[in-house]
Design a protein around this motif. Structure first.
Motif: not given
Ligand SMILES: CSC[C@@H](O)[C@@H](O)C(=O)COP(=O)(O)O
Length: 366
Positions: A285-291, A328-340
């Motif tokens: 259901t989602v496309t843009d991971g960062v957003r 501050a403690n953001p527990a996850f980040d998003v790797t854009p597909a172009r880097l995978v």
């Protein structure tokens, strides 16, 4: 997976009463292998939020059993919907949690309340069995990747694989995702060595991945999170494999904080960066991971303090920052597909893209 020769799953139902849910308390590892007995839905919710259980596939499977426990107390519609919503809200980033609860509800809603408990245990057991089968298949598809890298190296050198966080058997019902191909390669006699990112702030790499690999006899070295780029620059990493908590329909990857920086370093050094996942981790259901992917913010105390074993053997926590410093403690980040470089799923490997995913999962194509 075996510990001291004994086969375990990361979650199981106590065969003595066919009711109590048994998990390993991951906050005690690697120092102590303690089994927790969960008999109420609230205990399951606490186990997930406190990370006594963690890892995307495992929290989905344990939450499924949590709903079975909740139904023992009250199987009526209102209570079931309330308890399901409570369990689904325990952690926000891993989509497997919501997936498992949605699947349970789809099975249970049409049933009469008195038939729900038995059906819930059966469905949770199916979720577990499927997770094991999917991870084993991921292992096979990742193994052929390691084999091709071994051939490409054209020498009988060690294959150095870097991983971040813990995507091993203790993060799933069994096998793991990122670690499954490594276990298989090791078992087949390939000379694999794993660089284990410690994975601050909770140190899942240092505590869990190192313990798992050690229990299985896989050679490994724990490194600080910032060492990976340096190792890649010096040709000391042949391959990166990580797990993930949510993959978007176009192949963006949410994983433990710091994964994005590893992907950047891998790109800069032409090191293949692969992500291993069961299809239950794909959020179509989602496309843009960062957003679009919600990133869990955890307690600042996980940054200001470090847990470990004291000289007297007790497990404790010590402060490492000034008392007045904010954290501050953001527990996850998003790797854009172009880097995978690509995704390793139970159906095979594919490009991290909408086209790649749809080729493997045509039933999801719109
Ligand atoms: C097979 S587990 C994949 C991911 O869930 C794993 O890499 C991860 O980031 C786990 O995060 P955690 O916060 O420890 O639950």
């Amino acid at each position: 997976m075996k510990i001291n020769g004994v086969q375990y799953r990361s979650v199981r139902v106590d065969p003595e009463d066919n009711r109590t849910v048994l998990i390993f308390d991951q906050t005690r590892l690697p120092f102590s292998l303690d089994v927790l007995r969960l008999t109420e839905c609230g205990q399951v919710a606490h186990a997930i939020t406190s990370m006594q259980v963690r890892g995307a596939p495992l929290i989905g499977a344990v939450a499924a059993y949590g709903l079975a426990l909740a139904l023992r107390t009250d199987p009526d519609d209102v209570a079931m919907e309330r308890d399901a919503a409570m369990l689904a809200a325990t952690r926000p980033t891993a989509i497997n949690l919501r997936w498992a609860i949605d699947r349970m509800l789809a099975k249970l809603r049409p049933l009469k309340p008195e038939d729900r408990v038995e059906a819930a245990y059966a469905e949770a057991a199916l979720i577990c069995d499927e997770d094991v089968a999917q991870n084993e298949a991921i292992g096979r598809h990742g193994l052929s990747l390691i084999e091709s890298i071994a051939k490409d190296k054209k020498k009988t050198g060690t294959i150095n694989i870097l991983t971040h966080c813990n995507a091993g058997w203790i993060a799933t019902v069994d096998w793991g995702t990122a670690l499954a191909p490594i276990y298989m390669a090791h078992d087949m006699g390939y000379d694999v060595h794993v660089w284990v990112d410690e994975t601050r702030p909770r140190n899942q790499g240092a505590a869990l991945t190192a313990w798992e690999l050690g229990s299985h006899g896989v050679p490994h070295t724990v490194i600080v999170d910032n060492a990976g780029g340096h190792l890649m620059q010096h040709g000391m990493v042949d391959l990166v494999i990580v797990g993930t908590d949510r993959v978007t329909a176009q192949g963006d990857v949410a994983n433990k904080i710091g994964t994005y920086l590893k992907a950047l370093a891998a790109k800069d050094n032409n090191v293949p960066f692969w992500v291993a996942l069961p299809s239950t981790t794909i959020d179509w259901t989602v496309t843009d991971g960062v957003r679009e992917i919600p990133i869990e913010e955890r307690a600042a105390s996980e940054v200001t303090h470090v847990a470990g074993q004291m000289e007297d053997g007790l497990i404790g926590r010590v402060r490492i920052t000034p008392r007045d410093s904010a954290a501050a403690n953001p527990a996850f980040d998003v790797t854009p597909a172009r880097l995978v470089t690509g995704l390793i799923t139970e159906r095979g490997r594919c490009a991290a893209s909408a086209a790649g995913l749809h080729a493997l999962f045509p039933e999801q194509a719109t």
